[in-house]
Design a protein around this motif. Sequence first.
Motif, PDB file in Angstrom:
ATOM      1  N   ILE A 281      -0.357 -12.665   4.924  1.00  0.00           N
ATOM      2  CA  ILE A 281      -1.862 -12.687   4.725  1.00  0.00           C
ATOM      3  C   ILE A 281      -2.462 -12.423   3.225  1.00  0.00           C
ATOM      4  O   ILE A 281      -2.035 -11.159   2.910  1.00  0.00           O
ATOM      5  CB  ILE A 281      -2.892 -11.765   5.499  1.00  0.00           C
ATOM      6  N   VAL A 282      -3.266 -13.322   2.832  1.00  0.00           N
ATOM      7  CA  VAL A 282      -3.715 -12.984   1.311  1.00  0.00           C
ATOM      8  C   VAL A 282      -5.090 -13.087   1.400  1.00  0.00           C
ATOM      9  O   VAL A 282      -5.392 -14.128   1.341  1.00  0.00           O
ATOM     10  CB  VAL A 282      -2.879 -13.950   0.326  1.00  0.00           C
ATOM     11  N   SER A 283      -5.697 -12.100   1.458  1.00  0.00           N
ATOM     12  CA  SER A 283      -7.276 -12.207   1.885  1.00  0.00           C
ATOM     13  C   SER A 283      -7.865 -10.795   1.108  1.00  0.00           C
ATOM     14  O   SER A 283      -7.457 -10.053   0.946  1.00  0.00           O
ATOM     15  CB  SER A 283      -7.472 -11.966   3.327  1.00  0.00           C
ATOM     16  N   SER A 284      -9.330 -11.401   1.060  1.00  0.00           N
ATOM     17  CA  SER A 284      -9.945 -10.055   0.444  1.00  0.00           C
ATOM     18  C   SER A 284     -10.405  -8.980   1.742  1.00  0.00           C
ATOM     19  O   SER A 284     -10.843  -7.934   1.318  1.00  0.00           O
ATOM     20  CB  SER A 284     -11.561 -10.495   0.098  1.00  0.00           C
TER      21      SER A 284
ATOM     22  N   ARG B 138      -0.690  -7.170  12.032  1.00  0.00           N
ATOM     23  CA  ARG B 138       0.849  -6.608  12.479  1.00  0.00           C
ATOM     24  C   ARG B 138       1.028  -6.981  13.968  1.00  0.00           C
ATOM     25  O   ARG B 138       2.077  -7.236  14.227  1.00  0.00           O
ATOM     26  CB  ARG B 138       0.336  -4.936  12.316  1.00  0.00           C
ATOM     27  N   ALA B 139       0.040  -6.876  14.700  1.00  0.00           N
ATOM     28  CA  ALA B 139       0.281  -6.895  16.318  1.00  0.00           C
ATOM     29  C   ALA B 139       0.763  -8.553  16.251  1.00  0.00           C
ATOM     30  O   ALA B 139       1.439  -8.776  17.325  1.00  0.00           O
ATOM     31  CB  ALA B 139      -0.952  -6.779  16.965  1.00  0.00           C
ATOM     32  N   ALA B 140       0.147  -9.406  15.664  1.00  0.00           N
ATOM     33  CA  ALA B 140       0.467 -10.687  15.611  1.00  0.00           C
ATOM     34  C   ALA B 140       1.639 -11.160  15.087  1.00  0.00           C
ATOM     35  O   ALA B 140       2.056 -12.441  14.922  1.00  0.00           O
ATOM     36  CB  ALA B 140      -0.827 -11.702  15.234  1.00  0.00           C
ATOM     37  N   GLY B 141       2.164 -10.291  14.286  1.00  0.00           N
ATOM     38  CA  GLY B 141       3.580 -10.370  13.554  1.00  0.00           C
ATOM     39  C   GLY B 141       3.756 -11.069  12.253  1.00  0.00           C
ATOM     40  O   GLY B 141       4.323 -11.738  11.648  1.00  0.00           O
ATOM     41  N   VAL B 142       2.482 -10.676  11.414  1.00  0.00           N
ATOM     42  CA  VAL B 142       2.514 -10.815   9.854  1.00  0.00           C
ATOM     43  C   VAL B 142       3.618 -10.174   9.330  1.00  0.00           C
ATOM     44  O   VAL B 142       3.918  -9.133   9.506  1.00  0.00           O
ATOM     45  CB  VAL B 142       1.222 -10.583   9.262  1.00  0.00           C
ATOM     46  N   ALA B 143       4.132 -10.862   8.245  1.00  0.00           N
ATOM     47  CA  ALA B 143       5.045 -10.144   7.310  1.00  0.00           C
ATOM     48  C   ALA B 143       4.657  -9.302   6.307  1.00  0.00           C
ATOM     49  O   ALA B 143       5.482  -8.464   5.917  1.00  0.00           O
ATOM     50  CB  ALA B 143       6.082 -11.490   6.970  1.00  0.00           C
ATOM     51  N   GLY B 144       3.505  -9.493   6.071  1.00  0.00           N
ATOM     52  CA  GLY B 144       2.773  -8.393   4.992  1.00  0.00           C
ATOM     53  C   GLY B 144       1.441  -8.996   4.826  1.00  0.00           C
ATOM     54  O   GLY B 144       0.865  -9.752   5.180  1.00  0.00           O
ATOM     55  N   TRP B 145       0.309  -8.080   4.015  1.00  0.00           N
ATOM     56  CA  TRP B 145      -0.765  -8.484   3.734  1.00  0.00           C
ATOM     57  C   TRP B 145      -1.038  -7.993   2.457  1.00  0.00           C
ATOM     58  O   TRP B 145      -0.852  -6.848   1.796  1.00  0.00           O
ATOM     59  CB  TRP B 145      -1.415  -7.312   4.584  1.00  0.00           C
ATOM     60  N   ILE B 146      -1.490  -8.921   1.520  1.00  0.00           N
ATOM     61  CA  ILE B 146      -1.876  -8.646   0.170  1.00  0.00           C
ATOM     62  C   ILE B 146      -3.487  -8.661   0.016  1.00  0.00           C
ATOM     63  O   ILE B 146      -4.092  -9.770   0.633  1.00  0.00           O
ATOM     64  CB  ILE B 146      -1.300  -9.780  -0.770  1.00  0.00           C
ATOM     65  N   VAL B 147      -4.025  -7.610  -0.354  1.00  0.00           N
ATOM     66  CA  VAL B 147      -5.621  -7.832  -0.642  1.00  0.00           C
ATOM     67  C   VAL B 147      -5.834  -8.284  -2.052  1.00  0.00           C
ATOM     68  O   VAL B 147      -5.266  -7.789  -2.905  1.00  0.00           O
ATOM     69  CB  VAL B 147      -6.112  -6.386  -0.531  1.00  0.00           C
ATOM     70  N   LYS B 148      -6.733  -9.454  -1.986  1.00  0.00           N
ATOM     71  CA  LYS B 148      -7.594  -9.782  -3.143  1.00  0.00           C
ATOM     72  C   LYS B 148      -8.397  -9.069  -3.629  1.00  0.00           C
ATOM     73  O   LYS B 148      -9.137  -8.634  -2.932  1.00  0.00           O
ATOM     74  CB  LYS B 148      -8.119 -11.203  -2.920  1.00  0.00           C
TER      75      LYS B 148
END
Length: 135
Positions: free
Chosen positions: A95-98, A109-119
Amino acid sequence: MSGPEARRAPQQVRGPTRVLVVDDSPVIRLLLEDVLSAVGYEVWAAEDGASALAIMASRRPDVVLTDLNMPRMDGFALLSEIRARPAFADVPVMIVSSEDAESKIARGRAAGVAGWIVKPFEPAELIEALWRLDI
């Protein structure tokens, strides 16, 4: 990592090489395409989840970078569709999101994302996150 180290030559790409960028903002899509292609990634772009699935009908990305808030199909719906398709169930989705609410990150996380980058983010942060993927 910043500066010249963030701009590795294409032969020095580590991790995934085919990246599908999904964001409804043309500016963000272009930014991500520029950052990723500058270090040697092959980048495909889609304006929303529905467009991303159309691209994935004929091409398999090594990783999907998606925003959350998009028309027609948001990032969580896209993630659910990807996980439901056996041919793509193992494709890492970042996820790349604000959005940085802990409830949304926990849902990811529960859905299985590999990472999270905050804009907004530093390009090197994105590249390092891709390198950390174990694929």
